[in-house]
Design a protein around this motif. Structure first.
Motif, PDB file in Angstrom:
ATOM      1  N   HIS A 179       0.852  -1.192   0.000  1.00 56.41           N
ATOM      2  CA  HIS A 179       0.000   0.000   0.000  1.00 56.41           C
ATOM      3  C   HIS A 179       0.883   1.235   0.000  1.00 56.41           C
ATOM      4  N   LEU A 180       0.474   2.231  -0.776  1.00 63.86           N
ATOM      5  CA  LEU A 180       1.201   3.494  -0.874  1.00 63.86           C
ATOM      6  C   LEU A 180       0.574   4.519   0.050  1.00 63.86           C
ATOM      7  N   TYR A 181       1.416   5.155   0.890  1.00 71.48           N
ATOM      8  CA  TYR A 181       1.004   6.241   1.770  1.00 71.48           C
ATOM      9  C   TYR A 181       1.812   7.485   1.393  1.00 71.48           C
ATOM     10  N   GLU A 182       1.124   8.623   1.261  1.00 69.27           N
ATOM     11  CA  GLU A 182       1.791   9.866   0.860  1.00 69.27           C
ATOM     12  C   GLU A 182       1.708  10.886   1.989  1.00 69.27           C
ATOM     13  N   PHE A 183       2.831  11.574   2.221  1.00 68.57           N
ATOM     14  CA  PHE A 183       2.928  12.575   3.287  1.00 68.57           C
ATOM     15  C   PHE A 183       3.596  13.833   2.735  1.00 68.57           C
ATOM     16  N   VAL A 184       3.188  14.986   3.248  1.00 71.98           N
ATOM     17  CA  VAL A 184       3.900  16.241   2.998  1.00 71.98           C
ATOM     18  C   VAL A 184       4.405  16.735   4.344  1.00 71.98           C
ATOM     19  N   VAL A 185       5.717  16.928   4.440  1.00 70.94           N
ATOM     20  CA  VAL A 185       6.358  17.237   5.720  1.00 70.94           C
ATOM     21  C   VAL A 185       6.920  18.663   5.677  1.00 70.94           C
ATOM     22  N   PRO A 186       6.423  19.559   6.513  1.00 67.15           N
ATOM     23  CA  PRO A 186       6.989  20.909   6.548  1.00 67.15           C
ATOM     24  C   PRO A 186       8.365  20.917   7.212  1.00 67.15           C
ATOM     25  N   MET A 187       9.222  21.787   6.726  1.00 65.61           N
ATOM     26  CA  MET A 187      10.556  21.902   7.321  1.00 65.61           C
ATOM     27  C   MET A 187      10.489  22.494   8.722  1.00 65.61           C
ATOM     28  N   VAL A 188       9.492  23.348   8.950  1.00 63.11           N
ATOM     29  CA  VAL A 188       9.245  23.916  10.281  1.00 63.11           C
ATOM     30  C   VAL A 188       7.763  23.757  10.582  1.00 63.11           C
ATOM     31  N   PRO A 189       7.355  23.740  11.847  1.00 64.80           N
ATOM     32  CA  PRO A 189       5.951  23.474  12.179  1.00 64.80           C
ATOM     33  C   PRO A 189       5.012  24.555  11.653  1.00 64.80           C
ATOM     34  N   PRO A 190       3.759  24.202  11.361  1.00 61.10           N
ATOM     35  CA  PRO A 190       2.784  25.213  10.942  1.00 61.10           C
ATOM     36  C   PRO A 190       2.615  26.344  11.955  1.00 61.10           C
ATOM     37  N   THR A 191       2.871  26.091  13.222  1.00 64.04           N
ATOM     38  CA  THR A 191       2.760  27.154  14.230  1.00 64.04           C
ATOM     39  C   THR A 191       3.761  28.280  13.989  1.00 64.04           C
ATOM     40  N   TRP A 192       4.799  28.032  13.184  1.00 65.83           N
ATOM     41  CA  TRP A 192       5.770  29.069  12.859  1.00 65.83           C
ATOM     42  C   TRP A 192       5.307  29.950  11.698  1.00 65.83           C
ATOM     43  N   ASN A 193       4.241  29.561  11.018  1.00 64.75           N
ATOM     44  CA  ASN A 193       3.789  30.304   9.851  1.00 64.75           C
ATOM     45  C   ASN A 193       3.219  31.661  10.237  1.00 64.75           C
ATOM     46  N   ASP A 194       3.340  32.602   9.318  1.00 61.87           N
ATOM     47  CA  ASP A 194       2.767  33.929   9.499  1.00 61.87           C
ATOM     48  C   ASP A 194       1.258  33.849   9.277  1.00 61.87           C
ATOM     49  N   ARG A 195       0.471  34.248  10.292  1.00 60.48           N
ATOM     50  CA  ARG A 195      -0.986  34.094  10.222  1.00 60.48           C
ATOM     51  C   ARG A 195      -1.589  34.899   9.072  1.00 60.48           C
ATOM     52  N   GLU A 196      -1.082  36.092   8.820  1.00 65.02           N
ATOM     53  CA  GLU A 196      -1.650  36.926   7.763  1.00 65.02           C
ATOM     54  C   GLU A 196      -1.440  36.292   6.401  1.00 65.02           C
ATOM     55  N   ARG A 197      -0.267  35.696   6.172  1.00 68.28           N
ATOM     56  CA  ARG A 197      -0.021  35.055   4.874  1.00 68.28           C
ATOM     57  C   ARG A 197      -0.898  33.831   4.700  1.00 68.28           C
ATOM     58  N   VAL A 198      -1.109  33.078   5.761  1.00 64.58           N
ATOM     59  CA  VAL A 198      -2.008  31.926   5.661  1.00 64.58           C
ATOM     60  C   VAL A 198      -3.402  32.396   5.266  1.00 64.58           C
ATOM     61  N   GLU A 199      -3.886  33.460   5.898  1.00 66.57           N
ATOM     62  CA  GLU A 199      -5.226  33.963   5.591  1.00 66.57           C
ATOM     63  C   GLU A 199      -5.304  34.503   4.169  1.00 66.57           C
ATOM     64  N   GLU A 200      -4.222  35.112   3.685  1.00 64.84           N
ATOM     65  CA  GLU A 200      -4.210  35.587   2.299  1.00 64.84           C
ATOM     66  C   GLU A 200      -4.413  34.427   1.333  1.00 64.84           C
ATOM     67  N   TYR A 201      -3.731  33.301   1.595  1.00 67.68           N
ATOM     68  CA  TYR A 201      -3.876  32.145   0.708  1.00 67.68           C
ATOM     69  C   TYR A 201      -5.259  31.514   0.854  1.00 67.68           C
ATOM     70  N   VAL A 202      -5.825  31.518   2.054  1.00 72.05           N
ATOM     71  CA  VAL A 202      -7.188  31.005   2.227  1.00 72.05           C
ATOM     72  C   VAL A 202      -8.150  31.804   1.348  1.00 72.05           C
ATOM     73  N   GLU A 203      -8.010  33.129   1.360  1.00 73.55           N
ATOM     74  CA  GLU A 203      -8.889  33.972   0.554  1.00 73.55           C
ATOM     75  C   GLU A 203      -8.692  33.708  -0.934  1.00 73.55           C
ATOM     76  N   LEU A 204      -7.437  33.565  -1.370  1.00 74.77           N
ATOM     77  CA  LEU A 204      -7.170  33.251  -2.775  1.00 74.77           C
ATOM     78  C   LEU A 204      -7.813  31.930  -3.180  1.00 74.77           C
ATOM     79  N   MET A 205      -7.663  30.917  -2.336  1.00 74.74           N
ATOM     80  CA  MET A 205      -8.224  29.600  -2.645  1.00 74.74           C
ATOM     81  C   MET A 205      -9.742  29.640  -2.658  1.00 74.74           C
ATOM     82  N   ASP A 206     -10.327  30.434  -1.785  1.00 81.34           N
ATOM     83  CA  ASP A 206     -11.788  30.566  -1.776  1.00 81.34           C
ATOM     84  C   ASP A 206     -12.292  31.200  -3.070  1.00 81.34           C
ATOM     85  N   ARG A 207     -11.419  31.939  -3.756  1.00 79.43           N
ATOM     86  CA  ARG A 207     -11.788  32.534  -5.052  1.00 79.43           C
ATOM     87  C   ARG A 207     -11.425  31.619  -6.218  1.00 79.43           C
TER      88      ARG A 207
END
Length: 287
Positions: free
Chosen positions: A160-188
Protein backbone atom coordinates in the motif's frame (compact mmCIF):
# COMPACT_ATOMS: atom_id res chain seq x y z
CA UNK A 1 -4.32 15.45 -11.79
CA UNK A 2 -0.77 14.29 -12.36
CA UNK A 3 1.85 15.37 -14.89
CA UNK A 4 5.29 13.85 -15.06
CA UNK A 5 8.54 14.74 -16.86
CA UNK A 6 11.34 12.37 -17.68
CA UNK A 7 14.03 11.91 -15.00
CA UNK A 8 16.69 14.57 -15.26
CA UNK A 9 20.00 15.47 -13.70
CA UNK A 10 19.76 18.36 -11.27
CA UNK A 11 21.73 19.85 -8.44
CA UNK A 12 25.08 21.25 -7.45
CA UNK A 13 28.10 19.67 -5.73
CA UNK A 14 27.29 18.52 -2.20
CA UNK A 15 29.42 21.25 -0.62
CA UNK A 16 27.28 23.91 -2.36
CA UNK A 17 23.86 22.31 -1.86
CA UNK A 18 21.64 23.79 0.85
CA UNK A 19 19.89 20.44 1.21
CA UNK A 20 21.50 17.03 0.96
CA UNK A 21 21.11 13.43 2.06
CA UNK A 22 23.78 11.96 4.33
CA UNK A 23 24.57 8.82 6.28
CA UNK A 24 26.25 8.95 9.66
CA UNK A 25 29.49 7.00 10.11
CA UNK A 26 29.23 3.36 11.13
CA UNK A 27 28.58 2.70 14.78
CA UNK A 28 30.39 0.19 16.95
CA UNK A 29 29.82 -3.32 15.70
CA UNK A 30 29.85 -2.15 12.09
CA UNK A 31 26.21 -1.03 12.00
CA UNK A 32 25.41 1.75 9.58
CA UNK A 33 24.51 5.09 11.16
CA UNK A 34 21.31 7.04 10.62
CA UNK A 35 20.08 8.30 7.26
CA UNK A 36 19.66 12.07 7.48
CA UNK A 37 18.21 14.96 5.55
CA UNK A 38 20.59 17.87 6.13
CA UNK A 39 19.70 21.55 5.61
CA UNK A 40 22.33 24.30 5.65
CA UNK A 41 24.83 21.89 7.18
CA UNK A 42 22.59 20.86 10.09
CA UNK A 43 20.73 17.53 10.44
CA UNK A 44 17.05 18.34 9.94
CA UNK A 45 15.31 14.96 9.71
CA UNK A 46 16.16 11.37 10.53
CA UNK A 47 14.87 9.09 7.76
CA UNK A 48 13.86 5.43 7.56
CA UNK A 49 16.65 3.07 8.56
CA UNK A 50 18.66 1.42 5.79
CA UNK A 51 17.50 -2.16 6.38
CA UNK A 52 14.01 -1.70 4.91
CA UNK A 53 12.56 -3.96 7.61
CA UNK A 54 12.39 -1.18 10.21
CA UNK A 55 9.31 1.08 10.24
CA UNK A 56 8.93 3.98 7.85
CA UNK A 57 10.24 7.17 9.46
CA UNK A 58 10.66 10.91 9.09
CA UNK A 59 11.65 12.43 12.43
CA UNK A 60 12.29 16.16 12.84
CA UNK A 61 15.47 16.95 14.77
CA UNK A 62 16.17 19.93 17.02
CA UNK A 63 18.32 21.63 14.38
CA UNK A 64 15.49 21.71 11.80
CA UNK A 65 14.74 25.43 11.70
CA UNK A 66 15.17 26.58 8.08
CA UNK A 67 12.83 26.93 5.10
CA UNK A 68 14.16 26.92 1.54
CA UNK A 69 11.71 29.24 -0.21
CA UNK A 70 12.81 31.30 -3.21
CA UNK A 71 11.29 34.78 -2.96
CA UNK A 72 12.04 35.48 -6.64
CA UNK A 73 9.47 32.82 -7.56
CA UNK A 74 6.84 33.80 -5.00
CA UNK A 75 4.53 35.56 -7.47
CA UNK A 76 4.87 32.83 -10.09
CA UNK A 77 4.09 30.07 -7.58
CA UNK A 78 1.00 31.89 -6.35
CA UNK A 79 -0.63 30.46 -9.47
CA UNK A 80 -0.90 27.05 -11.11
CA UNK A 81 1.83 25.53 -13.28
CA UNK A 82 0.59 23.89 -16.48
CA UNK A 83 3.65 21.62 -16.73
CA UNK A 84 6.41 20.64 -14.25
CA UNK A 85 9.09 22.59 -16.11
CA UNK A 86 7.18 25.84 -16.57
CA UNK A 87 9.07 29.05 -15.87
CA UNK A 88 12.36 27.43 -14.91
CA UNK A 89 10.99 26.41 -11.49
CA UNK A 90 12.65 22.98 -11.58
CA UNK A 91 16.08 24.41 -12.36
CA UNK A 92 15.74 27.14 -9.74
CA UNK A 93 14.96 24.69 -6.93
CA UNK A 94 17.36 22.13 -8.36
CA UNK A 95 20.16 24.59 -7.51
CA UNK A 96 19.38 23.98 -3.82
CA UNK A 97 19.80 20.21 -4.11
CA UNK A 98 22.75 17.82 -4.39
CA UNK A 99 23.71 16.48 -7.80
CA UNK A 100 21.66 13.48 -8.78
CA UNK A 101 18.76 12.14 -10.81
CA UNK A 102 15.31 13.54 -10.02
CA UNK A 103 11.87 12.69 -11.36
CA UNK A 104 9.69 15.85 -11.57
CA UNK A 105 6.03 15.07 -10.85
CA UNK A 106 3.28 17.69 -10.73
CA UNK A 107 0.41 16.70 -8.40
CA UNK A 108 -2.78 18.22 -7.11
CA UNK A 109 -3.28 17.38 -3.43
CA UNK A 110 -5.87 18.08 -0.75
CA UNK A 111 -3.82 18.13 2.45
CA UNK A 112 -5.10 17.13 5.87
CA UNK A 113 -3.06 18.32 8.85
CA UNK A 114 -2.18 15.52 11.27
CA UNK A 115 -0.89 15.89 14.83
CA UNK A 116 1.21 12.92 16.00
CA UNK A 117 -0.69 10.66 18.37
CA UNK A 118 -4.09 12.03 17.36
CA UNK A 119 -6.73 10.88 14.91
CA UNK A 120 -5.36 10.08 11.46
CA UNK A 121 -1.74 9.71 12.58
CA UNK A 122 -0.03 7.09 10.41
CA UNK A 123 2.59 6.28 13.05
CA UNK A 124 0.12 5.38 15.80
CA UNK A 125 -2.40 3.89 13.36
CA UNK A 126 -1.44 2.01 10.20
CA UNK A 127 2.18 1.53 11.23
CA UNK A 128 1.26 -0.04 14.57
CA UNK A 129 -1.18 -2.35 12.78
CA UNK A 130 1.69 -3.58 10.61
CA UNK A 131 4.78 -3.41 12.80
CA UNK A 132 3.61 -3.06 16.39
CA UNK A 133 5.18 -0.58 18.77
CA UNK A 134 8.86 0.02 19.36
CA UNK A 135 10.21 -2.67 21.69
CA UNK A 136 12.65 -0.39 23.49
CA UNK A 137 10.38 2.62 24.05
CA UNK A 138 7.10 0.72 24.25
CA UNK A 139 5.55 3.43 22.05
CA UNK A 140 4.79 4.06 18.37
CA UNK A 141 7.35 5.93 16.28
CA UNK A 142 7.04 9.69 16.85
CA UNK A 143 7.91 12.16 14.05
CA UNK A 144 8.28 15.24 16.31
CA UNK A 145 6.34 17.35 13.82
CA UNK A 146 2.81 17.91 12.56
CA UNK A 147 2.55 16.78 8.94
CA UNK A 148 0.02 16.50 6.12
CA UNK A 149 -1.59 13.39 4.73
CA UNK A 150 -2.64 13.75 1.11
CA UNK A 151 -3.18 10.39 -0.61
CA UNK A 152 -3.05 6.63 -0.32
CA UNK A 153 -3.79 3.76 -2.67
CA UNK A 154 -3.16 0.06 -3.18
CA UNK A 155 0.08 -0.98 -4.87
CA UNK A 156 -1.12 -4.57 -5.05
CA UNK A 157 -2.71 -7.11 -2.72
CA UNK A 158 0.31 -7.06 -0.39
CA UNK A 159 1.49 -3.44 -0.60
CA UNK A 160 0.00 0.00 0.00
CA UNK A 161 1.20 3.49 -0.87
CA UNK A 162 1.00 6.24 1.77
CA UNK A 163 1.79 9.87 0.86
CA UNK A 164 2.93 12.57 3.29
CA UNK A 165 3.90 16.24 3.00
CA UNK A 166 6.36 17.24 5.72
CA UNK A 167 6.99 20.91 6.55
CA UNK A 168 10.56 21.90 7.32
CA UNK A 169 9.25 23.92 10.28
CA UNK A 170 5.95 23.47 12.18
CA UNK A 171 2.78 25.21 10.94
CA UNK A 172 2.76 27.15 14.23
CA UNK A 173 5.77 29.07 12.86
CA UNK A 174 3.79 30.30 9.85
CA UNK A 175 2.77 33.93 9.50
CA UNK A 176 -0.99 34.09 10.22
CA UNK A 177 -1.65 36.93 7.76
CA UNK A 178 -0.02 35.05 4.87
CA UNK A 179 -2.01 31.93 5.66
CA UNK A 180 -5.23 33.96 5.59
CA UNK A 181 -4.21 35.59 2.30
CA UNK A 182 -3.88 32.15 0.71
CA UNK A 183 -7.19 31.00 2.23
CA UNK A 184 -8.89 33.97 0.55
CA UNK A 185 -7.17 33.25 -2.77
CA UNK A 186 -8.22 29.60 -2.64
CA UNK A 187 -11.79 30.57 -1.78
CA UNK A 188 -11.79 32.53 -5.05
CA UNK A 189 -10.67 29.42 -6.96
CA UNK A 190 -6.88 29.86 -7.04
CA UNK A 191 -4.71 26.73 -6.85
CA UNK A 192 -1.20 27.88 -5.85
CA UNK A 193 1.91 25.76 -6.21
CA UNK A 194 4.21 24.31 -3.53
CA UNK A 195 7.55 22.64 -4.20
CA UNK A 196 9.12 19.65 -2.44
CA UNK A 197 12.04 17.26 -2.65
CA UNK A 198 10.71 13.74 -2.21
CA UNK A 199 11.79 10.21 -1.36
CA UNK A 200 10.19 6.81 -1.74
CA UNK A 201 10.84 4.26 1.03
CA UNK A 202 9.55 0.70 0.71
CA UNK A 203 9.39 -0.91 4.15
CA UNK A 204 7.97 -4.16 5.50
CA UNK A 205 8.12 -5.91 8.89
CA UNK A 206 10.96 -8.39 9.35
CA UNK A 207 8.62 -10.66 11.34
CA UNK A 208 4.91 -11.24 10.78
CA UNK A 209 2.93 -9.08 13.20
CA UNK A 210 -0.67 -8.06 13.67
CA UNK A 211 -3.47 -7.96 11.14
CA UNK A 212 -1.73 -6.00 8.38
CA UNK A 213 1.33 -7.65 6.86
CA UNK A 214 1.54 -5.37 3.84
CA UNK A 215 4.57 -3.61 2.46
CA UNK A 216 4.34 0.12 3.15
CA UNK A 217 5.43 2.44 0.36
CA UNK A 218 6.08 5.83 1.93
CA UNK A 219 6.13 8.72 -0.55
CA UNK A 220 7.38 11.62 1.56
CA UNK A 221 7.50 15.19 0.24
CA UNK A 222 9.75 17.54 2.25
CA UNK A 223 8.55 21.08 1.59
CA UNK A 224 11.01 23.47 -0.01
CA UNK A 225 8.39 26.16 -0.69
CA UNK A 226 4.73 26.36 0.29
CA UNK A 227 4.44 26.14 4.07
CA UNK A 228 1.71 28.81 4.20
CA UNK A 229 -0.08 27.34 1.16
CA UNK A 230 -0.30 23.84 2.65
CA UNK A 231 -1.70 25.14 5.93
CA UNK A 232 -4.18 27.34 4.07
CA UNK A 233 -5.32 24.44 1.89
CA UNK A 234 -5.78 22.20 4.94
CA UNK A 235 -7.67 24.96 6.76
CA UNK A 236 -9.97 25.78 3.83
CA UNK A 237 -10.40 22.24 2.54
CA UNK A 238 -9.03 23.31 -0.84
CA UNK A 239 -6.54 21.72 -3.25
CA UNK A 240 -3.00 22.92 -3.80
CA UNK A 241 -0.57 22.00 -6.55
CA UNK A 242 2.64 20.24 -5.53
CA UNK A 243 5.74 20.03 -7.70
CA UNK A 244 7.63 17.01 -6.39
CA UNK A 245 11.29 16.48 -7.25
CA UNK A 246 11.65 12.77 -6.45
CA UNK A 247 15.28 12.04 -5.53
CA UNK A 248 16.03 8.79 -7.34
CA UNK A 249 18.56 6.68 -5.46
CA UNK A 250 18.09 8.47 -2.13
CA UNK A 251 15.12 6.45 -0.87
CA UNK A 252 14.71 2.79 0.02
CA UNK A 253 13.21 1.83 -3.32
CA UNK A 254 14.42 0.32 -6.57
CA UNK A 255 14.42 2.13 -9.89
CA UNK A 256 11.48 -0.04 -10.96
CA UNK A 257 9.53 0.96 -7.83
CA UNK A 258 10.12 4.65 -8.53
CA UNK A 259 9.09 4.21 -12.16
CA UNK A 260 5.69 2.89 -10.99
CA UNK A 261 4.90 5.99 -8.93
CA UNK A 262 3.24 8.14 -11.60
CA UNK A 263 0.80 5.35 -12.49
CA UNK A 264 0.12 4.55 -8.84
CA UNK A 265 -0.39 8.20 -8.03
CA UNK A 266 -2.95 8.44 -10.85
CA UNK A 267 -5.09 5.69 -9.30
CA UNK A 268 -8.20 6.45 -7.25
CA UNK A 269 -7.59 7.08 -3.57
CA UNK A 270 -8.27 3.99 -1.45
CA UNK A 271 -7.59 3.11 2.18
CA UNK A 272 -6.13 -0.24 3.14
CA UNK A 273 -8.58 -2.56 4.83
CA UNK A 274 -7.18 -3.43 8.26
CA UNK A 275 -8.25 -5.31 11.32
CA UNK A 276 -8.28 -3.84 14.82
CA UNK A 277 -5.06 -2.11 15.79
CA UNK A 278 -2.53 -4.61 16.99
CA UNK A 279 -1.32 -4.63 20.56
CA UNK A 280 2.23 -5.57 21.44
CA UNK A 281 5.79 -4.92 20.43
CA UNK A 282 7.78 -5.04 17.25
CA UNK A 283 11.17 -6.66 16.83
CA UNK A 284 14.08 -4.78 18.35
CA UNK A 285 15.16 -1.75 16.32
CA UNK A 286 18.72 -2.35 15.04
CA UNK A 287 19.51 1.34 15.37
Amino acid sequence: MIRCDEPRGLGVPDAEARLRFEAEPQRSGGRTGRRLLVVDGEPAFELSYWCGTCPLLFRRLVTANQKLSLEDLREQLTGTLAEPGDGGVIDAFGALLPQGEYLPVLLRVEPRLVIPGREGDYFSGEQVDSSGIDQFWGLPEYPHTPYYRTFETAVDASAHLYEFVVPMVPPTWNDRERVEEYVELMDRGAVPTAVAVSTLDVCEPAIAFGDDQSQHWGLTHFLLDGHHKLEAAATAGRPVQLLSLLALGEGLASADDCARLPALRAQPRSARTQGPAAQGSSPADPR
